[in-house]
Every structure is written in structure tokens, then in C-alpha cells.
Design an enzyme around this catalytic site. Sequence first.
Site, PDB file in Angstrom:
ATOM      1  NE  ARG A  46       0.222   1.312   3.429  1.00 10.66           N
ATOM      2  CZ  ARG A  46       1.156   2.206   3.611  1.00 10.66           C
ATOM      3  NH1 ARG A  46       2.426   1.864   3.635  1.00 10.66           N
ATOM      4  NH2 ARG A  46       0.884   3.484   3.776  1.00 10.66           N
ATOM      5  N   GLY A  47       0.225   2.391  -0.101  1.00 10.16           N
ATOM      6  CA  GLY A  47       0.981   3.628  -0.297  1.00 10.16           C
ATOM      7  C   GLY A  47       1.028   3.883  -1.793  1.00 10.16           C
ATOM      8  CB  ALA A  48       0.193   6.908  -3.766  1.00 15.81           C
ATOM      9  NE  ARG A  88      -6.301   0.944  -1.438  1.00 20.89           N
ATOM     10  CZ  ARG A  88      -5.616   1.486  -0.429  1.00 20.89           C
ATOM     11  NH1 ARG A  88      -4.309   1.302  -0.335  1.00 20.89           N
ATOM     12  NH2 ARG A  88      -6.236   2.215   0.483  1.00 20.89           N
ATOM     13  CG  ASP A 236      -3.178   8.032  -1.210  1.00 21.17           C
ATOM     14  OD1 ASP A 236      -3.078   8.515  -0.067  1.00 21.17           O
ATOM     15  OD2 ASP A 236      -2.838   6.868  -1.498  1.00 21.17           O
ATOM     16  CG  ASN A 246      -2.206  11.504   2.930  1.00 20.96           C
ATOM     17  OD1 ASN A 246      -1.740  10.591   2.241  1.00 20.96           O
ATOM     18  ND2 ASN A 246      -1.790  11.704   4.161  1.00 20.96           N
TER      19      ASN A 246
HETATM   20  O1  MRU Z   1      -4.494   3.163   2.471  1.00 19.32           O
HETATM   21  P1  MRU Z   1      -3.027   3.363   2.317  1.00 19.32           P
HETATM   22  O2  MRU Z   1      -2.225   2.772   3.420  1.00 19.32           O
HETATM   23  O3  MRU Z   1      -2.539   2.937   0.961  1.00 19.32           O
HETATM   24  O4  MRU Z   1      -2.840   4.937   2.389  1.00 19.32           O
HETATM   25  C1  MRU Z   1      -1.562   5.471   2.190  1.00 19.32           C
HETATM   26  C2  MRU Z   1      -1.499   6.935   2.367  1.00 19.32           C
HETATM   27  O5  MRU Z   1      -2.477   7.596   2.601  1.00 19.32           O
HETATM   28  C3  MRU Z   1      -0.153   7.576   2.148  1.00 19.32           C
HETATM   29  O6  MRU Z   1      -0.024   8.717   2.931  1.00 19.32           O
HETATM   30  C4  MRU Z   1      -0.002   7.963   0.667  1.00 19.32           C
HETATM   31  O7  MRU Z   1      -0.293   6.894  -0.157  1.00 19.32           O
HETATM   32  C5  MRU Z   1       1.354   8.459   0.363  1.00 19.32           C
HETATM   33  S1  MRU Z   1       2.559   7.164   0.378  1.00 19.32           S
HETATM   34  C6  MRU Z   1       4.059   7.787  -0.025  1.00 19.32           C
END
Ligand code: MRU
Length: 346
Positions: A46-48, A88, A236, A246
Site C-alpha cells: 500500500r501507499g500510492a 483501489r 495519494d 491523503n
Molecule cells: O491506504 P493506504 O495505506 O494505501 O494509504 C496510504 C497513504 O495515505 C499515504 O499517505 C499515501 O499513499 C502516500 S505514500 C508515499
Amino acid sequence: MPVPTILWENNALRLIDQTLLPEEYIQIDCKDTPTVAEAIKSLRVRGAPAIGVSAAYGVVIAAQEAIASGKDFDTHVKDSIQTLSQTRPTAVNLFWALEIMEEVLNSTAGQLPEKRREVLLTKAHEIFEEDKRVCRKIGKNGATLLDQKATILTHCNAGGLATADYGTALAVVYAAVEAGKNVAVYADETRPLLQGSRLTAWELHQSGVDVTVICDNMAATVLRQKNIDCIVVGSDRIAANGDVANKIGTYGLAILAREHNVPFYVAAPLSTIDMNLSSGDAIPIEERNPDEVSHGMGRQTAPEGVKIYNPAFDVTPKHLVSAIITEQGVAKGNYEQTFKDWFAKT
Ligand code: MRU
């Protein structure tokens, strides 16, 4: 990063199963596209930026499947891109990476499947390596905003676990520490899935960075009591006007930052900026399974039968954002024009 978040090994995508951290450190090998899609959807990765890189490798796996099964190459790879794109909705990096891979697919039409798979793999590696480079630059640019001694508050996980390596918001921390600055971090636990306490605290602690976990509802008090110098978060998707999507709870933090006169910084790669959306109102916000709220801590945490609302992200309006830190530099206000200038250069 103390450990690699994403690896390409033996023609498969090797990921840390982030749903198990910090209790267990287990790597999983995704050898088919449904497994890659499931890993993204269920937040094993996870994480963009990490989602984008994983999806790019997912397309290579689709190419391998087509070759092994004898299915029509274009049809199977395009169907798989479609499947991956439905995992997602909020992080634009997913669509950004898939679009690049689809362009490569189209540009290799007519070539032998093995050759096309090789070209797709080369592109996925490029996306992966580029993310590493970009994160380093974000870190370097962001670290200039921190004094010699800085206490930061962050939300969710925008670290090495959320990218190919090093992170975005946490890149600012890592780069400042590497530059000899004295940095301490408060990590919001980030309900409902606890990416802050499970992941941010884990990777900062592994890296020897001073980190303190707080519950989300403690942020106001911490801002009042603990001399927080700035809030730094990832994103994101950033709209063309500078509105920032985010992890849910980010918007509340931005409001708190304004009240306490604390700068609110967003660190993200250009691949997170969506110039097709004029404002944050158009950013699709993922709503996740109510169970994440009603059965959050390995037990029932809300009465059976009550209604649950579980948006995974929120949008912080641009006027609450003090600066957006990217690999191209730091934008302070007038985001729309700055973004246009940056994209014109790339
Ligand atoms: O639901 P997630 O864990 O994928 O959410 C991630 C975030 O909100 C992060 O802050 C975002 O993706 C930036 S990651 C460098």
C-alpha cells in the site's frame, strides 16, 4: 529502508505482507495477476507509489501468463490491466503506472510475446528505479525546510514501505537525519488500519529514528504541548489546484496545524499530481469494508448492526497546505502555475 518493500525475484513480485507488520515480517511472492490485485486491494502492499510500482510488475506477470497459457497476448494483458486498475480508486499513481505499461504494450504490437514481456519488464524496472531516485530528491528538497533540531508530526505511512524505497514524507525525515539534523517524529496511529503505529513506527524504529506513537485523537494536545515544528504527510492524489487527498484524518490535522500556527507540508512525487482534475472535489475517495471499523483491533469494536462510514481518504483544501515538496522542488502557494511549470520541464 531497512528491508526491501518490493522486489522482482524469479519472475515474481516479492512483497512484504504489510497487513502482518509489526508482529510478523513475512514476504509473499505474487506469481499471478489475481494475487497482485488481491495484495493491492487488501493493503498487503500500500501507499500510492508502491501501488503503482507493484501494478507495473503485475502487468509483466500478465504477459508471462499469456505466454504460458497461449492466450491472446493483448487481450489477456489488457484484461489484467483492467483488473489491476479496479483495485483501489484514489491513488493516481496506480493509473499513472498502468497507463505507461499500456503504452509500452501498444508500442510493441506485432513483436514476439517473449520480446514484449522483456520490454514490459524493462519499463517496470525503470518505474521502480525512478521511484527510488524521486524519493531521494523529495527527501533532499524537504529536508531544507527543517531546522537543525526538528520535531515532526506525521500521519499514516508515507515511508519506505509506501514506495520503492525511502518514502516521501519520511524521506524528508531520513534525509534530514542523514544531513546531521536532530529529528524526532510523532506518528499518528491512523485508524482504522493503523498504518502509523504499525508501519511508520516500525520503519522509523528499525532505522534508529526517534519516534513516538500517539492515538489520532491526541494530535491537538501534542500540537499544543510538544513544540511540533511542522506536520509532514504524503498524498495519494493532488489536484491541479493543489488540493490534496491523503489518508483519512489528514484534513483534520491540516486544520489543527492552522490553529497552532504550524506549517503543514505535503511530500509527493509528480506522479501523484493529477493535472486532469481541476480541484479535490473530483478525486474519487475509496470507501472500505465497514468491518475495518467495527472489528478493528482483532475484536468487535462497534455493536452488531450499527451503521459504519469508512472513507479511506480525505481531501485537504489547498489553502491549508503550506508547501508541496516534490522531486522538482518545493511549491509554496500558487500551486496550479508551479505544477504547470514543472510539467512543462519534464
Ligand atoms: O491506504 P493506504 O495505506 O494505501 O494509504 C496510504 C497513504 O495515505 C499515504 O499517505 C499515501 O499513499 C502516500 S505514500 C508515499
